[in-house]
Structures are given as C-alpha cells and as structure tokens.
Design an enzyme around this catalytic site. Structure first.
Site, mmCIF file in Angstrom:
data_model
loop_
_atom_site.group_PDB
_atom_site.id
_atom_site.type_symbol
_atom_site.label_atom_id
_atom_site.label_comp_id
_atom_site.label_asym_id
_atom_site.label_seq_id
_atom_site.Cartn_x
_atom_site.Cartn_y
_atom_site.Cartn_z
ATOM 1 N N LYS A 91 0.994 -1.172 0.060
ATOM 2 C CA LYS A 91 -0.023 -0.032 0.007
ATOM 3 C C LYS A 91 0.794 1.162 -0.152
ATOM 4 O O LYS A 91 0.546 2.211 -0.595
ATOM 5 C CB LYS A 91 -0.989 -0.163 1.236
ATOM 6 C CG LYS A 91 -2.115 -1.167 0.973
ATOM 7 C CD LYS A 91 -3.324 -0.816 1.585
ATOM 8 C CE LYS A 91 -4.577 -1.696 1.046
ATOM 9 N NZ LYS A 91 -5.632 -2.012 1.737
ATOM 10 N N LYS A 145 -4.163 -9.594 -6.520
ATOM 11 C CA LYS A 145 -5.169 -10.111 -5.655
ATOM 12 C C LYS A 145 -6.440 -9.093 -6.317
ATOM 13 O O LYS A 145 -6.161 -7.691 -6.569
ATOM 14 C CB LYS A 145 -5.097 -10.050 -4.353
ATOM 15 C CG LYS A 145 -5.206 -8.718 -3.656
ATOM 16 C CD LYS A 145 -5.629 -9.176 -2.240
ATOM 17 C CE LYS A 145 -6.156 -7.898 -1.366
ATOM 18 N NZ LYS A 145 -7.454 -7.512 -1.504
ATOM 19 N N LYS A 153 -11.122 -4.264 -3.960
ATOM 20 C CA LYS A 153 -12.414 -3.305 -4.270
ATOM 21 C C LYS A 153 -11.773 -1.771 -4.215
ATOM 22 O O LYS A 153 -12.552 -1.159 -4.763
ATOM 23 C CB LYS A 153 -13.339 -3.466 -3.128
ATOM 24 C CG LYS A 153 -12.855 -2.952 -1.640
ATOM 25 C CD LYS A 153 -13.964 -3.252 -0.632
ATOM 26 C CE LYS A 153 -13.727 -3.916 0.459
ATOM 27 N NZ LYS A 153 -12.627 -3.437 1.425
HETATM 28 P P1 ATP Z 1 -8.784 -2.791 -0.156
HETATM 29 O O1 ATP Z 1 -8.353 -2.824 -1.532
HETATM 30 O O2 ATP Z 1 -9.402 -1.593 0.343
HETATM 31 O O3 ATP Z 1 -7.638 -3.364 0.948
HETATM 32 P P2 ATP Z 1 -9.977 -5.591 -0.243
HETATM 33 O O4 ATP Z 1 -10.723 -5.754 -1.202
HETATM 34 O O5 ATP Z 1 -8.578 -5.837 0.230
HETATM 35 O O6 ATP Z 1 -10.063 -3.830 0.048
HETATM 36 P P3 ATP Z 1 -10.574 -5.837 2.824
HETATM 37 O O7 ATP Z 1 -11.822 -5.097 3.415
HETATM 38 O O8 ATP Z 1 -9.128 -5.414 3.169
HETATM 39 O O9 ATP Z 1 -10.885 -5.726 1.263
HETATM 40 O O10 ATP Z 1 -10.630 -7.291 3.148
HETATM 41 C C1 ATP Z 1 -11.883 -7.786 3.583
HETATM 42 C C2 ATP Z 1 -11.772 -9.284 3.716
HETATM 43 O O11 ATP Z 1 -11.650 -9.894 2.214
HETATM 44 C C3 ATP Z 1 -10.670 -9.829 4.242
HETATM 45 O O12 ATP Z 1 -10.970 -11.182 5.098
HETATM 46 C C4 ATP Z 1 -9.546 -10.095 3.260
HETATM 47 O O13 ATP Z 1 -8.671 -11.280 3.671
HETATM 48 C C5 ATP Z 1 -10.622 -10.683 2.150
HETATM 49 N N1 ATP Z 1 -10.161 -10.347 0.976
HETATM 50 C C6 ATP Z 1 -9.786 -9.387 0.108
HETATM 51 N N2 ATP Z 1 -9.392 -9.274 -1.176
HETATM 52 C C7 ATP Z 1 -9.635 -10.854 -1.282
HETATM 53 C C8 ATP Z 1 -9.332 -11.549 -2.615
HETATM 54 N N3 ATP Z 1 -8.819 -11.180 -3.640
HETATM 55 N N4 ATP Z 1 -9.540 -12.958 -2.496
HETATM 56 C C9 ATP Z 1 -9.944 -13.506 -1.243
HETATM 57 N N5 ATP Z 1 -10.279 -12.772 -0.278
HETATM 58 C C10 ATP Z 1 -10.019 -11.446 0.023
HETATM 59 MG MG MG Z 2 -7.261 -5.277 1.819
#
Ligand code: ATP
Ligand code: MG
Length: 330
Positions: A111, A195, A198
C-alpha cells in the site's frame, strides 16, 4: 460456543474476492459459533477517503453484510468507530508491538507503494488495530482471506507476548482460511498475478457484488487469460486458474469436472459460463441489498444494537487489560 471475529473495510463495494474469500464463510459460521462482524471504518482511513463517500460506503457495507446473509439476530454486526475500545486497546498493544515486526508486513509495503503521497503512520500501524479488533472479543477463530495471514500471525505473536509479560489475558486466535477451490484468493481480472481489490482504480479488474448481470458477464469476457485455448488448471495459467476457482466456488463443480465440461470449447464459452454463473449466484444478494437500503431506520436499529453488544463484551477485556498493565482505576 467458540467466538469468531472478522471485519471488512468500507473502502468501496464488496468484491467477489471479499465475498468468496471471506464473507460467504462468515454466513455459514453463524450456525456453530458466536460470530462478531465489523465494518472497519477506522482501518479505511489509512488511505485517504472522501468523507461523504466514506459515510455512504459504511452504511452500504453494513447493508451488504446483512444482504449476504449475516443475521443480526444470530450474530453481532457493528461499525468499528461506534465502539471506543478498539482505539483504546490499539494504543496499549502498539506498545507491545515492535517497529521491526510492522516493517515486515507486506500489505504495508504494497500500500505504501500504491499511495506514495500518503504513507501515514496509521498505514504503518494498521496491523496493531487489527490485532486489537480480534483480541478485544477473545476470538478463537478469524475467517479471512489468505492475504491477511501475515496479520493473523502477528496477532498471535502479540497476544502471546502480552500474556507472557502480564499473565494470561487474551485467547490466542487461529486463522480460518478457505482452501483454494473454495476461493482462498480471488485474483484481479485485469492482472491475474495481483489479488482482486475493491479499491482498485480499474473497475474492470474486480466484480463488485452489486454489479448488474450484464456488467458481470462483460467483465468476465474481458478477463485477461493466456494465448492457449485449453481450460485446465495448471501452473502459469493464472487467469484461467482464477476463473476456474471462481466457477468452482459458485457452482460447486471441482476442477476435473470443469475441465471435462469445457474440453474442446475454448475460452470464450468458458468466460461466458463463469459470468452467467456468478451473476446468478449474486442475484439474491443484490435483491436483498435494494430492500435493506430502502429501510434506513431498520439498518440503524441493527448497527446501534450491534455496537451496544460489542461495547459490553469488549469493555470486559479492556478493564482486564488496564488492570494488568497497572493503570490506576478511575
Ligand atoms: P482494500 O483494497 O481496500 O484493502 P480489499 O478488497 O482488500 O480492500 P478488505 O476490506 O481489506 O478488502 O478485506 C476484507 C476481507 O476480504 C479480508 O478477510 C480479506 O482477506 C478478504 N479478501 C480481500 N481480497 C480478497 C481476495 N482477492 N480474495 C479472497 N479474499 C479477499
Ligand atoms: Mg485489503
């Protein structure tokens, strides 16, 4: 019953990655555990957020949890900033976490690279707040995606260190990570070596669980794959492997069955099938979400009650912690 804790950031609309990697499991776990689920808006501000958008995203993230099947009668669902113990324990635990440990966290490094103009101290200490979130509720299990594994290991280390220094205080939590075929890590559709996130700037890289069916199908049709034509799960075929993982997670078919189904049919057919299966899988979530967002008073009553229950449980841990470390009671 054992306690489960997990959270999701209101940094945008939940993706298919969040859903298959985390939230879908949260729903199933409600039957057998005392589950506590949190919209972690305090984590979200480690990256600059527009205040108006953050407020809206927080409400929507909460509604989405319920839309996915989190039942506020069975589980505790709340918003992190409504429960002040998170900030309190964060400080105490920051004093039990080493600078060197935080420096090794790969999410921080990723990040920091992505937002070089805002490498703030909160981004660096983010894992400590996550440790606090989990330990406050004496959680036994933490269902997360595999990208959070390192943070979970830190949580165990900090909890054990605190217990050693001050006497038994915290339950040492275990990670609960789904296996590959069930969606351990969903990759970006635009770059399958990264990965799915969002907060990705490219909306074609992720499927939001509120995307319309035709948008979902279109995004899958555009998904980056490889120059071969055979649908099979193999090292190096990151794009196809990802699509197979997704298809398997939403249809229940294993990889061998998917290979048979699409043998000799090419990528176009396969991508369309994945898109349609995902759109169908997400239809009820979308419908529930629309219904919930039309009743703000109900949502408010749910998150208020969730916060009261979370406050009550976590205050017990906080009182214990303050006593152990030698803070004079008020
Ligand atoms: P950001 O990019 O803002 O970090 P994010 O998509 O990574 O958003 P988080 O809120 O950080 O979402 O994570 C929420 C949950 O979703 C966590 O348990 C994380 O491990 C899971 N997660 C996030 N991205 C993935 C992915 N690509 N595949 C599986 N699990 C995921
Ligand atoms: Mg995340």
């Amino acid at each position: 019953k054992k306690v489960i804790f997990s959270g999701i950031q209101p940094t945008g609309v939940m993706t298919l990655g969040n859903y298959l990697g985390a939230v879908k499991n949260w729903v199933q776990l409600q039957e057998d555990y005392n589950c506590i689920y949190c919209i972690v808006n305090m984590h979200a501000i480690t990256v600059r957020q527009d205040p108006k958008a953050l407020r809206q995203n927080t409400l929507e993230a909460y509604a989405l949890l319920l839309a996915c099947g989190i039942d506020p009668e069975k589980s505790i669902a709340f918003i992190q900033s409504h429960v002040t113990t998170h900030a309190e324990l964060n400080w105490v635990l920051a004093c039990s976490t080493q600078f060197g440990e935080l420096s090794r966290m790969t999410q921080f490094k990723d990040k920091a690279k992505r937002y070089p103009e805002n490498v703030n101290a909160g981004l660096f200490t983010y894992p400590v707040l996550m440790v606090a979130d989990i330990l406050l509720y004496q959680a036994h299990l933490v269902p997360v995606g595999i990208d959070q594994k390192q943070h979970l290991e830190l949580t165990r280390d900090v909890a054990a260190r605190f217990n050693n220094a001050y006497g038994n205080t915290f339950v040492i939590p275990e990670p609960y990570i789904p296996d590959q075929a069930h969606g351990a890590k969903i990759m970006s559709l635009a770059d399958p070596t990264k990965k799915m996130s969002k907060s990705d700037d490219n909306a074609n890289a992720f499927i939001s669980i509120l995307d319309k069916p035709e948008v979902i199908v279109k995004k899958f049709k555009r998904a980056v794959t490889d120059s071969e034509a055979e649908v099979c799960y193999r090292e190096g075929k990151d794009g196809i492997n990802n699509l197979m993982t997704i298809y398997s997670a939403v249809t229940g078919a294993d990889f061998a069955a998917i290979e048979r189904e699409f043998s000799g049919r090419g990528y176009g057919d396969f991508k369309t099938a994945v898109g349609e299966a995902v759109a169908e899988h997400l239809r009820p979530v979308r419908e529930n979400f629309d219904r919930l967002m039309a009743d703000k008073a109900y949502l408010e009553s749910c998150y208020k009650r969730g916060a009261e229950m979370a406050e009550c449980i976590s205050r017990r841990t906080m009182d214990k912690v303050y006593k152990k470390i030698g803070f004079l009671p008020k």
